[in-house]
Design a protein around this motif. Structure first.
Motif, short mmCIF file in Angstrom:
data_model
loop_
_atom_site.label_atom_id
_atom_site.label_comp_id
_atom_site.label_asym_id
_atom_site.label_seq_id
_atom_site.Cartn_x
_atom_site.Cartn_y
_atom_site.Cartn_z
N THR A 49 0.83 -1.20 0.00
CA THR A 49 0.00 0.00 0.00
C THR A 49 0.87 1.25 0.00
OG1 THR A 49 0.00 0.08 2.42
CG2 THR A 49 -1.81 -1.13 1.37
N ASN A 85 7.52 2.58 -1.04
CA ASN A 85 6.18 2.81 -1.58
C ASN A 85 5.96 1.87 -2.76
OD1 ASN A 85 7.18 4.29 -4.10
ND2 ASN A 85 8.16 5.39 -2.41
N THR A 86 4.70 1.76 -3.19
CA THR A 86 4.39 0.81 -4.27
C THR A 86 5.10 1.20 -5.57
OG1 THR A 86 2.40 2.00 -4.96
CG2 THR A 86 2.14 0.30 -3.27
N SER A 87 5.22 2.49 -5.81
CA SER A 87 5.83 2.95 -7.07
C SER A 87 7.27 2.48 -7.17
CB SER A 87 5.75 4.49 -7.12
OG SER A 87 6.32 4.97 -8.31
N PHE A 123 7.52 -1.58 -6.84
CA PHE A 123 7.04 -2.31 -8.03
C PHE A 123 8.07 -2.21 -9.16
CE2 PHE A 123 4.44 -2.54 -11.98
CZ PHE A 123 4.03 -3.86 -11.84
#
Lengths: 134, 283
Positions: free
Chosen positions: A52, A78-80, A83
């Motif tokens: 999240t 963070n996801t950004s 990922f």
């Protein structure tokens, strides 16, 4: 000689890894509220991996020296950023044994900001070759 | 000079107004007259742009650029914020509780940016907080009243600085910006009067680099503060990632107290030494 070679190789590598992770975690807000002066190494079992924002969160159980189980909530990248570096919501599974470096809350509560996530054997959770996007 | 006439809509701050006018009159005199040109050939800024340099407001970082040009009052606030942080209170960084960074901080682009150019509006999308700015380039004047918003109200105009017949530079003036805001995450906050004015000039410096010359005029600073923020062009394997801050936010501010949400236990954990946890009363 061997030791020198290893030292010459390992130090830049560690520096690179540190830089990479600094880039991943730095975006959302200052981490100055955490106690950077007294980081702790936490080894434990993943209870939940929350992919999240603003931060991905690891809920993990850590067995303390007295045998009691501490349930920690630690936030990291963070996801950004994660990922792009190969992480997904499936990367960590309940029961996975991991080690993280945590800058804890100054209150003593079992929360903080994690870095350097590793498998229990010391291997990185995600090989850097798994990066997607650019 | 419509671009500078907005002063009538906000409380004046004469010294900064003068500095603002002097600093920007030259570059914006042409912009003021530029109505929307439906036939203009716009630059191709498609793809993804990612920040180059430090997350500190100066792209080279405070270590090299020197400290923020704070007034004595706001220098004291900055130092107080640092002291509070050392105690476990995340002062001076509003996005920590999921407020958007607002202008000008959003243009730091903690996460990548997309620019969508249309004849009347240029959209600037920031992956951080999934925020979007509308920059009106349709020749409009300032509205009679600007509803304050974190990203402000932006009027822009295109210029052909290299005189090749195609526009290459987007000049933007932004007003009506809501607070609270910080310039970055280091504890440097903008003035609580929220009379910030931001001037930008965006142009491509080479095939892979976009530059935004950002001048911030704010009463927390001793004068206009200009940085040249550059962004690197990403054209292949572009990844965009949704950002919903409320989903996993742990940082809760209640008055002057800060807490760390523990949703498993259903309590707010303390963040500073000696602070009690906040536990809901059982019915």
């Amino acid at each position: 000689m061997l030791r020198m070679l290893a030292g010459n190789f390992v130090k830049p590598l560690l520096f690179f890894v540190a830089l990479l992770f600094a880039r991943l975690v730095a975006a959302h807000h200052s981490t100055a509220i955490y106690d950077s002066e007294h980081p702790v190494e936490l080894a434990g079992k993943v209870v939940e991996w929350k992919f999240t924002n603003p931060h991905c969160i690891i809920v993990m159980d850590v067995v303390a020296a007295d045998g009691s189980v501490q349930r920690w909530n630690v936030e990291g990248g963070n996801t950004s950023g994660l990922f792009r570096n190969g992480w997904t919501p499936q990367t960590l599974q309940p029961g996975d044994e991991i080690i993280v470096t945590v800058r804890p809350l100054r209150s003593g509560a079992f929360g903080g900001n994690y870095s350097n996530p590793r498998r229990s054997n010391g291997e990185p959770v995600i090989a850097q070759t798994a990066a997607r996007g650019r | 000079m419509p671009m500078l006439s907005i002063r009538q809509h906000s409380k004046p701050f004469p010294l900064l107004s003068l500095l603002s006018a002097l600093a920007t009159a030259c570059s914006f005199s042409a912009a003021a007259n530029a109505a929307s040109d439906q036939t203009a050939t716009y630059p191709d800024w498609s793809g993804q742009w990612e920040r180059i340099g430090s997350l500190n407001w100066p792209p080279e970082g405070y270590d090299k650029a020197g400290p923020a040009p704070l007034t004595p009052e706001y220098q004291a606030i900055y130092e107080q914020n640092l002291a509070l942080r050392a105690d476990g209170i995340l002062a001076g960084d509003p996005p920590a509780t999921c407020l958007p960074p607002g202008m000008p901080r959003m243009m730091k682009m903690s996460f990548p940016m997309e620019i969508i150019i249309t004849p009347g509006i240029t959209y600037i999308y920031a992956d951080w907080e999934s925020q979007i700015r509308r920059v009106y380039t349709d020749g409009r004047d300032w509205p009679d009243y600007i509803l304050p918003e974190f990203n402000g109200y932006s009027i822009g105009s295109w210029r052909d600085d290299n005189k090749d017949g195609s526009v290459d530079t987007l000049a933007i003036e932004t007003r009506g910006i809501k607070g609270p805001r910080s310039i970055d995450s280091t504890g440097v906050v903008l003035h609580e009067n929220n009379e910030t004015v931001v001037f930008e000039e965006i142009h491509q410096v080479d095939a892979n680099t976009l530059e935004n010359r950002i001048t911030t005029i704010d009463d927390a600073f001793t004068g206009p503060w200009t940085i040249n923020q550059q962004y690197n062009h990403v054209t292949e394997n572009i990844v965009w990632v949704e950002y919903v801050c409320a989903e996993g936010n742990r940082h809760i501010q209640l008055g002057n107290e800060w807490y760390f949400l523990n949703d498993e236990l259903g309590i707010l954990e303390p963040t500073r030494e000696g602070q009690p946890a906040l536990v809901p009363a059982t019915p």
